[in-house]
Design an enzyme around this catalytic site. Sequence first.
Site, short mmCIF file in Angstrom:
data_model
loop_
_atom_site.label_atom_id
_atom_site.label_comp_id
_atom_site.label_asym_id
_atom_site.label_seq_id
_atom_site.Cartn_x
_atom_site.Cartn_y
_atom_site.Cartn_z
CB SER A 60 -13.02 -24.47 16.60
OG SER A 60 -11.98 -24.78 17.51
CG ASN A 102 -4.28 -18.15 25.97
OD1 ASN A 102 -4.78 -18.13 24.85
ND2 ASN A 102 -3.21 -18.88 26.27
CG HIS A 132 -1.51 -23.63 26.87
ND1 HIS A 132 -0.71 -23.22 25.82
CD2 HIS A 132 -0.87 -24.69 27.43
CE1 HIS A 132 0.37 -23.99 25.76
NE2 HIS A 132 0.29 -24.90 26.73
C1 GRF Z 1 -6.41 -25.00 19.84
O1 GRF Z 1 -5.53 -26.08 20.06
C2 GRF Z 1 -6.36 -24.11 21.06
O2 GRF Z 1 -6.07 -24.82 22.24
C3 GRF Z 1 -5.23 -23.20 20.76
O3 GRF Z 1 -5.35 -22.93 19.37
C4 GRF Z 1 -5.84 -24.13 18.73
C5 GRF Z 1 -6.85 -23.78 17.66
O4 GRF Z 1 -7.93 -23.17 18.27
N1 GRF Z 1 -5.35 -22.01 21.58
P1 GRF Z 1 -9.17 -22.60 17.40
O5 GRF Z 1 -9.80 -23.77 16.68
O6 GRF Z 1 -8.60 -21.60 16.40
O7 GRF Z 1 -10.07 -22.00 18.43
#
Ligand code: GRF
Length: 197
Positions: A13, A108, A110
């Site tokens: 996402s 990155n 976090h």
């Molecule tokens: C999110 O919590 C992000 O902070 C961490 O991975 C999780 C999923 O992210 N890095 P995404 O939906 O795959 O971008």
Amino acid sequence: MKRVAILISGGGSNMLALLDSMEEAGHPATPCLVASNDPAAPGLERAAARGVATAAVDHRPFGRDRPAFEEELQKVIASHGADIVCLAGFMRVLTAGFVTQWSGRMLNIHPSLLPKYRGLHTHARALEAGEAEHGCTVHEVTPELDDGPILGQARVPVDPGDTPDSLAARVLVMEHRLYPAVLRRFAAGDRRPIWLS
Ligand code: GRF
């Protein structure tokens, strides 16, 4: 125009938010690759559907040989001419060898207000600690896990009835605002941090 490779492990996402933002007029960066350590990562198809080059470098055949996996990953990233690497839900720890190759050019996101809650399960840990607020951080990647120079943070209040999932969902909305804003500024050569709330 900076060329950006985005590394994912799952749904992506944050990757989609970055792709959408790079479509905006005047944006100083363009996506050159979305790569994953998991060939089945749903984010790969979502990126391909947007016409972005994708690649999977499955980490499993490499076993415990991280450098061998990273050598393959580096080849793929370099072959797409990336100037910047964005880790977005990428769930493999990268060795100092790989990270130093991208020193000053790898970001990155976090899901905590670093330096609090490095590592995993950040939302549950923030709730257990009774935090009144939580959030997310975009930082430059250095060999120390979740530790590099902070380029942006977004804060959300913790609500009394929050569960790790409800808090994570609220933080994720802010991630999708913060990461694109930071990348746009970073790609323009501006390292001033961005604070959202
Ligand atoms: C999110 O919590 C992000 O902070 C961490 O991975 C999780 C999923 O992210 N890095 P995404 O939906 O795959 O971008």
